[in-house]
Write an enzyme that holds these catalytic residues in place. Structure first.
Site, short mmCIF file in Angstrom:
data_model
loop_
_atom_site.label_atom_id
_atom_site.label_comp_id
_atom_site.label_asym_id
_atom_site.label_seq_id
_atom_site.Cartn_x
_atom_site.Cartn_y
_atom_site.Cartn_z
CG ASP A 103 -8.91 19.22 -11.11
OD1 ASP A 103 -8.19 18.86 -12.05
OD2 ASP A 103 -9.92 18.60 -10.75
CE LYS A 157 -11.59 12.65 -16.85
NZ LYS A 157 -11.82 13.73 -15.95
CE1 TYR A 169 -15.46 15.52 -13.26
CE2 TYR A 169 -14.84 14.92 -11.03
CZ TYR A 169 -15.25 14.56 -12.29
OH TYR A 169 -15.45 13.24 -12.57
NE ARG A 187 -3.03 0.24 3.30
CZ ARG A 187 -2.44 0.38 4.52
NH1 ARG A 187 -1.72 1.46 4.78
NH2 ARG A 187 -2.57 -0.55 5.43
#
Ligand SMILES: *Cc1c(COP(=O)(O)O)cnc(C)c1O
Length: 387
Positions: A177, A202, A105, A52
């Site tokens: 962002d 993206k 967003y 992790r």
């Protein structure tokens, strides 16, 4: 030798001779990582201690993104949205005030209005074009000013340096962002950001086949952000990290084409009688063009189109039968997309008044002539359907 950006895209995160000369870093899948001695186990000094906490594959990706964004270091999360939520949860505490751009967003807004609100963190939405005027909204407990430029769906360009100056003078962190521009076309840390977020899903992935997010910070913010990221158990899988590393190697050539085709489509659309306006900061008459030109070195392939008023049936006649433009969420892959957008509930302070339906277009890597022919046939169907 200080490498230029297009060279860094190729060299960052790779050390072939540490891996038998193999060009790409291998996929290390891991949960347990062994320690040879009690001392090593207790000392936590090994570079890798638990799956992790990262593997050589995910660290290669972290280093690559940090180098491109120009930040101190990068953390990975399972999605772009979890990068946003992890960054905000790490930087905010109960009683804090968050200034959030009204053009953010939609799912980021949802997080603020639910989880943050429930935890006693107040979100105040501001006009994305506020610039240095953000000063009058700053409170003694404002801990974060969150920006996204250009804005989601409506593409307003924010004056990031002006907002960052005010935030820093008042002791707040500036988060951006940076997904639209990718790390190639906007350098967040040169413009005053403390934290930059990428929806890797993206352009960095670029092939519509993996989801991931990145939080990159400056040195000062790294420890607190990393501690929140660790406490929340965030990580990204090594197989996905491998896909993203592969995608990044072609980011520069892909983006150049996305930009070029996007502009070709935007100009063609702006001249159509069915179109009221095009929302694309790289167009000379766009309201955000001057700041875009000052702060950005390119445009991605994502932009908006406002049609003149038409019926829902006419809009559906256009969109339902497109051959090349797919209808679906996300963007940044090699294929072209188009979606009708609804701003209901996601603009509270500065709802834009648009003449007719709003479409979001992602210009893919197809031949622009074919894309134009597809849209042209769509407009013919729209007109045939009448109003
Ligand atoms: C898509 C997107 C996100 C969320 O990314 P996911 O990987 O879909 O969770 C966040 N911010 C912006 C600007 C986006 O476009």
């Amino acid at each position: 030798m200080k490498q230029k950006q297009d060279t860094l895209i190729v060299t960052l995160g790779r050390d072939p001779h540490a891996n038998f000369g193999v060009v790409n870093p291998p996929v290390y899948r891991a949960s347990t990582i062994l320690h040879p001695t009690v001392e090593a186990l207790r000392g936590r000094k090994q570079p890798y201690t638990y799956g992790r906490r990262g593997t050589p594959t995910t660290v290669a990706l972290q280093q690559t993104i940090a180098g491109l964004e120009g930040g101190h270091n990068t953390m990975l999360t399972p999605s772009g949205l979890s990068a946003v939520t992890t960054a905000l949860l790490s930087l905010l505490r109960t009683g804090d005030h968050l200034l959030m751009t009204d053009s953010v967003y939609g799912p980021t807004r949802h997080f603020c209005d639910t989880i943050l609100k429930r935890n006693g963190i107040e979100t105040e939405y501001y006009d994305p074009l506020i610039g240095a005027g953000i000063e009058r909204l700053m409170k003694t407990n404002t801990a974060v000013v969150f920006t996204e430029s250009p804005g989601s769906i409506t593409f307003e360009v924010q004056d990031i340096p002006a907002i960052a100056r005010v935030a820093h003078a008042r002791g707040a962190k500036l988060v951006i962002d940076n997904t639209w521009a990718s790390p190639l076309y906007f350098k967040p840390f040169e413009h005053g950001a403390d934290v930059s977020i990428q929806a890797i899903t993206k352009y960095l992935c670029g092939h519509s086949d993996a989801m991931m997010g990145a939080i990159t910070t400056n040195e000062e913010t790294w420890k607190s952000a990393l501690s929140g990221h660790g406490a929340l158990g965030q990580m990204a899988a090594p197989d996905d990290a491998y896909l993203v590393l592969r995608g990044i190697r072609t980011l520069s050539v892909r983006l150049e084409r996305h930009m070029k085709t996007g502009l070709t489509l935007a100009r063609w659309l702006a001249a159509r009688p069915e179109v009221a306006r095009v929302l694309h900061p790289a167009l000379e008459n766009d309201p955000g063009h001057a700041i875009w030109k000052r702060d950005f070195t390119g445009a991605s392939g994502l932009f908006g189109v406002v049609l003149k008023p038409c019926s829902d049936a006419a809009l559906a006649a256009m969109l339902d039968h497109l051959e090349l433009f797919g209808m679906g969420w996300s963007w940044g892959g090699f294929e072209s997309l188009i979606v009708p957008q609804d701003l209901t509930g996601i603009r509270t302070v500065t709802p834009p008044k648009f003449e007719g339906p709003l479409l979001r277009i992602h210009a893919g890597l197809e031949d622009p002539d074919d894309l134009i022919a597809d849209l042209d046939a769509g407009f013919a169907r729209l007109n045939a359907a009448g109003n």
